[in-house]
Design a protein around this motif. Structure first.
Motif, PDB file in Angstrom:
ATOM      1  N   VAL A  33      22.270  10.249   3.772  1.00  0.00           N
ATOM      2  CA  VAL A  33      20.857  10.007   3.497  1.00  0.00           C
ATOM      3  C   VAL A  33      20.732   8.800   2.578  1.00  0.00           C
ATOM      4  N   LYS A  34      19.784   7.897   2.896  1.00  0.00           N
ATOM      5  CA  LYS A  34      19.522   6.767   2.016  1.00  0.00           C
ATOM      6  C   LYS A  34      18.552   7.207   0.925  1.00  0.00           C
ATOM      7  N   GLU A  35      18.960   7.034  -0.331  1.00  0.00           N
ATOM      8  CA  GLU A  35      18.151   7.469  -1.459  1.00  0.00           C
ATOM      9  C   GLU A  35      17.623   6.248  -2.223  1.00  0.00           C
ATOM     10  N   PHE A  36      16.302   6.218  -2.387  1.00  0.00           N
ATOM     11  CA  PHE A  36      15.613   5.161  -3.114  1.00  0.00           C
ATOM     12  C   PHE A  36      14.906   5.766  -4.322  1.00  0.00           C
ATOM     13  N   HIS A  37      14.596   4.937  -5.296  1.00  0.00           N
ATOM     14  CA  HIS A  37      13.842   5.416  -6.463  1.00  0.00           C
ATOM     15  C   HIS A  37      12.737   4.422  -6.788  1.00  0.00           C
ATOM     16  N   LEU A  38      11.481   4.876  -6.682  1.00  0.00           N
ATOM     17  CA  LEU A  38      10.311   4.098  -7.073  1.00  0.00           C
ATOM     18  C   LEU A  38       9.790   4.617  -8.403  1.00  0.00           C
ATOM     19  N   VAL A  39       9.440   3.698  -9.300  1.00  0.00           N
ATOM     20  CA  VAL A  39       8.851   4.056 -10.590  1.00  0.00           C
ATOM     21  C   VAL A  39       7.456   3.440 -10.646  1.00  0.00           C
ATOM     22  N   ALA A  40       6.422   4.286 -10.626  1.00  0.00           N
ATOM     23  CA  ALA A  40       5.046   3.815 -10.749  1.00  0.00           C
ATOM     24  C   ALA A  40       4.750   3.586 -12.220  1.00  0.00           C
ATOM     25  N   GLU A  41       4.332   2.361 -12.574  1.00  0.00           N
ATOM     26  CA  GLU A  41       4.186   2.040 -13.991  1.00  0.00           C
ATOM     27  C   GLU A  41       3.308   0.802 -14.185  1.00  0.00           C
ATOM     28  N   PRO A  42       2.756   0.604 -15.387  1.00  0.00           N
ATOM     29  CA  PRO A  42       2.060  -0.655 -15.686  1.00  0.00           C
ATOM     30  C   PRO A  42       3.043  -1.818 -15.656  1.00  0.00           C
ATOM     31  N   VAL A  43       2.591  -2.966 -15.148  1.00  0.00           N
ATOM     32  CA  VAL A  43       3.451  -4.144 -15.041  1.00  0.00           C
ATOM     33  C   VAL A  43       2.670  -5.370 -15.483  1.00  0.00           C
ATOM     34  N   LEU A  44       3.385  -6.400 -15.856  1.00  0.00           N
ATOM     35  CA  LEU A  44       2.795  -7.703 -16.163  1.00  0.00           C
ATOM     36  C   LEU A  44       3.227  -8.658 -15.063  1.00  0.00           C
ATOM     37  N   ARG A  45       2.281  -9.172 -14.289  1.00  0.00           N
ATOM     38  CA  ARG A  45       2.582 -10.015 -13.143  1.00  0.00           C
ATOM     39  C   ARG A  45       2.034 -11.419 -13.367  1.00  0.00           C
ATOM     40  N   GLU A  46       2.885 -12.416 -13.213  1.00  0.00           N
ATOM     41  CA  GLU A  46       2.440 -13.802 -13.265  1.00  0.00           C
ATOM     42  C   GLU A  46       1.822 -14.151 -11.918  1.00  0.00           C
TER      43      GLU A  46
END
Length: 454
Positions: A69-82
């Motif tokens: 099984v391919k395991e991924f990890h997403l973290v939903a969070e505030p970000v600073l984007r240029e």
């Protein structure tokens, strides 16, 4: 790596939407990047082979194999984007970026995606366009409980068909989508030769309403957006799409704005080869130079690269401008010098503009609030480009090496192939004839009468 495999082997029986213990979080992969540069991914280290997509100003999410099984990890969070050099936005995203990293897998793969919520409110993830069990569809309150702040849920499903998809929340959408929470999900065909191309680019369309001098979007906005982005970047911050002459090039586009976008490519004609529903049969394709990408849609278009610097952009003129004010009056033909002289005594940096059009804004340097981009910006080899927003350049070169996505600089035009000033004798220029006077009397407005017969 062996310790992490041991942990995931023990956790392989986890069911969807189960909360992961705090001790387990330390073992989950949390790749993040602060860079807004395009990061071409390496070939897949494990699993079935495929040619990775190149996420414009973005990157692809690594995975781990655990018992097939391919395991991924997403973290939903505030970000600073240029958004572009000179302006940063306070957004929400995944793994340090908006959009989040692109998830890539192969038709037939089973994937397990851990989602950790580091937002100040609950969230979910909807896998837009993917066929999967209903309980994995990610609609908070309907198909699953919401993911509370500080908790991790897990989604698990098998990928049944190849295509171009995306992921985004189905929780407090007005806020979370307006804050930049989205990402691409690419499912490659099991046969790597099927639908094969030489270059494969991907980006998402998003719109933001950010007041000049501020950094956080107005989340309650419905129509009056002032920043139109590709992968949360605006020109001149959007990377070029680099290819070699003769390459078969694919561009995948997803629309998560509040309006449609006619994406137009200068130069080579293209075909629309894919939609949210899959790949378009060859017999159903047709040549095009502009394709309309409606709200919530995905489109894949393909063309054979021709040498040059070819503009690619949304053909809505206001979508190739930055941070424009929608209440600016039209001043064409209005003499402003006397008024400007008086105002400049009170406001030293004041400039009169617009009397002869707005092209002057591409070259003038007028004071702006901090963290604000000019409406039209960017320099080309012949002067100001007078662009912003959803605009980039497809840069095709004869000598661009396979797999090389570095910016090759501006195109060197063959001698005699550039439009230039003409000083000789001009042929006559026919003009449209003046409209003849109308023999009919002018129309008269008449108030409607009774509506008894309707």
């Amino acid at each position: 790596m062996s310790d992490r495999r041991h942990f995931f082997r023990a956790a392989a029986g986890a069911v969807a939407m189960a909360s992961v213990a705090r001790v387990a979080l330390a073992a989950l992969p949390e790749p993040a990047t602060a860079s807004a540069d395009t990061q071409p991914p390496p070939p897949p280290p494990t699993g079935r082979p495929f040619r990775p997509v190149v996420t414009l100003n973005g990157w692809s999410l690594p995975w781990r194999m655990n018992a097939g099984v391919k395991e991924f990890h997403l973290v939903a969070e505030p970000v600073l984007r240029e958004l572009a050099p000179g302006m940063q936005a306070r957004l929400w995203g995944y793994n340090g970026a908006s959009p989040g990293p692109t998830i890539e897998a192969v038709e037939g793969d089973r994937v397990r995606i851990f989602v950790t919520n580091r937002l100040p409110e609950h969230t979910t993830v909807h896998w837009h366009g993917l066929l999967l069990p209903n309980g994995m569809d990610g609609v908070g309150g309907l198909t699953q409980p919401q993911i509370p702040p500080g908790k991790t849920f897990v989604y698990e499903f098998q990928l049944t068909r190849p295509g171009t998809h995306m992921y985004h929340p189905h929780a407090d959408e007005m806020v979370q989508m307006a804050m930049g929470m989205m990402g691409l999900f690419i499912v490659h065909p099991k046969n790597p030769r099927q639908f094969a191309v030489d270059r494969d680019f991907a980006f998402l369309l998003a719109s933001y309403a950010i007041e000049p001098g501020s950094a956080t979007p107005r989340v309650a906005e419905m129509t009056d957006f002032n920043l139109w982005t590709w992968n949360s970047r605006v020109f001149p911050g959007i990377a070029p799409l680099v290819a070699r002459t003769g390459d078969r090039v694919r561009v995948r586009v997803g629309n998560l704005t509040m309006t449609n976008h006619p994406i137009h490519l200068h130069g080579p004609h293209f075909e629309v080869t894919g939609t949210d529903g899959g790949w378009v049969p060859k017999a159903a394709r047709w040549p095009e130079v502009t394709t309309d990408v409606a709200v919530g849609q995905m489109r894949a278009l393909e063309f054979d690269a021709v040498a040059g610097d070819w503009a690619i952009h949304c053909h809505k003129s206001h979508h190739v401008m930055n941070a424009m004010g929608h209440d600016v009056p039209t001043m064409i033909g209005v003499e402003q010098n006397d008024v400007a002289e008086r105002i400049s005594k009170l406001v030293p940096d004041y400039m009169a503009m617009g009397s002869a059009g707005m092209a002057e804004m591409g070259s003038m340097e007028m004071p702006l609030p901090d963290n604000t981009l000019p409406m039209m910006t960017g320099q080309g080899p012949f002067g100001p480009l007078e662009m912003g927003g959803m605009f980039s350049v497809v840069k095709v070169r004869d000598d661009q090496a396979s797999g090389d996505y570095r910016d090759p600089g501006w195109f060197r035009h063959p001698a005699g192939s550039v439009a230039h000033a003409f000083e000789g004798e001009l042929p006559p220029a026919p003009r449209a004839a003046a409209a003849p006077a109308s023999p009919t009397p002018p129309l008269r407005a008449r108030k409607p009468g009774q509506h008894d017969h309707h």
